[in-house]
Design a protein around this motif. Sequence first.
Motif, PDB file in Angstrom:
ATOM      1  N   ALA A  25       0.831  -1.205   0.000  1.00  0.00           N
ATOM      2  CA  ALA A  25       0.000   0.000   0.000  1.00  0.00           C
ATOM      3  C   ALA A  25       0.871   1.262   0.000  1.00  0.00           C
ATOM      4  CB  ALA A  25      -0.940  -0.006   1.204  1.00  0.00           C
ATOM      5  N   TYR A  26       1.926   1.265   0.811  1.00  0.00           N
ATOM      6  CA  TYR A  26       2.795   2.450   0.852  1.00  0.00           C
ATOM      7  C   TYR A  26       3.519   2.628  -0.480  1.00  0.00           C
ATOM      8  CZ  TYR A  26       5.822   6.112   2.457  1.00  0.00           C
ATOM      9  OH  TYR A  26       6.459   7.319   2.577  1.00  0.00           O
ATOM     10  N   ARG A  27       3.935   1.519  -1.092  1.00  0.00           N
ATOM     11  CA  ARG A  27       4.554   1.589  -2.420  1.00  0.00           C
ATOM     12  C   ARG A  27       3.609   2.243  -3.422  1.00  0.00           C
ATOM     13  NH1 ARG A  27       8.946  -1.354  -3.860  1.00  0.00           N
ATOM     14  NH2 ARG A  27       9.731  -2.682  -2.226  1.00  0.00           N
ATOM     15  N   ALA A  28       2.325   1.865  -3.366  1.00  0.00           N
ATOM     16  CA  ALA A  28       1.330   2.437  -4.276  1.00  0.00           C
ATOM     17  C   ALA A  28       1.210   3.946  -4.075  1.00  0.00           C
ATOM     18  CB  ALA A  28      -0.025   1.755  -4.077  1.00  0.00           C
ATOM     19  N   VAL A  29       1.265   4.381  -2.823  1.00  0.00           N
ATOM     20  CA  VAL A  29       1.207   5.821  -2.526  1.00  0.00           C
ATOM     21  C   VAL A  29       2.384   6.541  -3.177  1.00  0.00           C
ATOM     22  CG1 VAL A  29       1.423   7.546  -0.673  1.00  0.00           C
ATOM     23  CG2 VAL A  29      -0.070   5.554  -0.372  1.00  0.00           C
ATOM     24  N   ILE A  30       3.583   6.027  -2.970  1.00  0.00           N
ATOM     25  CA  ILE A  30       4.776   6.691  -3.493  1.00  0.00           C
ATOM     26  C   ILE A  30       4.831   6.599  -5.011  1.00  0.00           C
ATOM     27  CG2 ILE A  30       7.297   6.745  -3.456  1.00  0.00           C
ATOM     28  CD1 ILE A  30       5.838   7.865  -0.917  1.00  0.00           C
ATOM     29  N   GLY A  98      -8.353  -4.010  -0.015  1.00  0.00           N
ATOM     30  CA  GLY A  98      -8.194  -4.700   1.257  1.00  0.00           C
ATOM     31  C   GLY A  98      -6.853  -4.526   1.925  1.00  0.00           C
ATOM     32  N   PHE A  99      -6.151  -3.430   1.641  1.00  0.00           N
ATOM     33  CA  PHE A  99      -4.849  -3.222   2.290  1.00  0.00           C
ATOM     34  C   PHE A  99      -5.065  -3.003   3.782  1.00  0.00           C
ATOM     35  CE2 PHE A  99      -6.061   1.185   1.791  1.00  0.00           C
ATOM     36  CZ  PHE A  99      -5.489   1.822   2.873  1.00  0.00           C
ATOM     37  N   SER A 100      -4.034  -3.267   4.547  1.00  0.00           N
ATOM     38  CA  SER A 100      -4.092  -3.047   5.985  1.00  0.00           C
ATOM     39  C   SER A 100      -2.892  -2.249   6.430  1.00  0.00           C
ATOM     40  CB  SER A 100      -4.153  -4.383   6.738  1.00  0.00           C
ATOM     41  OG  SER A 100      -2.962  -5.095   6.523  1.00  0.00           O
TER      42      SER A 100
END
Length: 101
Positions: A25-30, A98-100
């Motif tokens: 999820a954090y990778r997707a943000v960056i 469904g990321f956590s």
Amino acid sequence: MSGAIHSDRIGRGVFMERSWVSSGAYRAVIEELVTAREAAGVGQRELARRLGKHPSWVNKIERLERRLDVLEFIAIARAIGLSPDSLLKRIDEALPAGFSV
């Protein structure tokens, strides 16, 4: 801090990845942040200049070596000519289902 050596589209090379900033999820943000910066025609050095930061500050965020906080996110969005809410919407759409945390 422990980390693993990885090669990634974001980092464009080999770098030390911190486990606390490397979730999918954090990778997707960056990745979305980098895509938006590049689409705006703003390089890392120019973004750093606009923010009054050293270029390594931007580089470390994009290479997943430094975690981005919400105030920095707002400043970056504005510096690349986007409203924070429009960029957040794009990021929300790019997040895996469904990321956590």
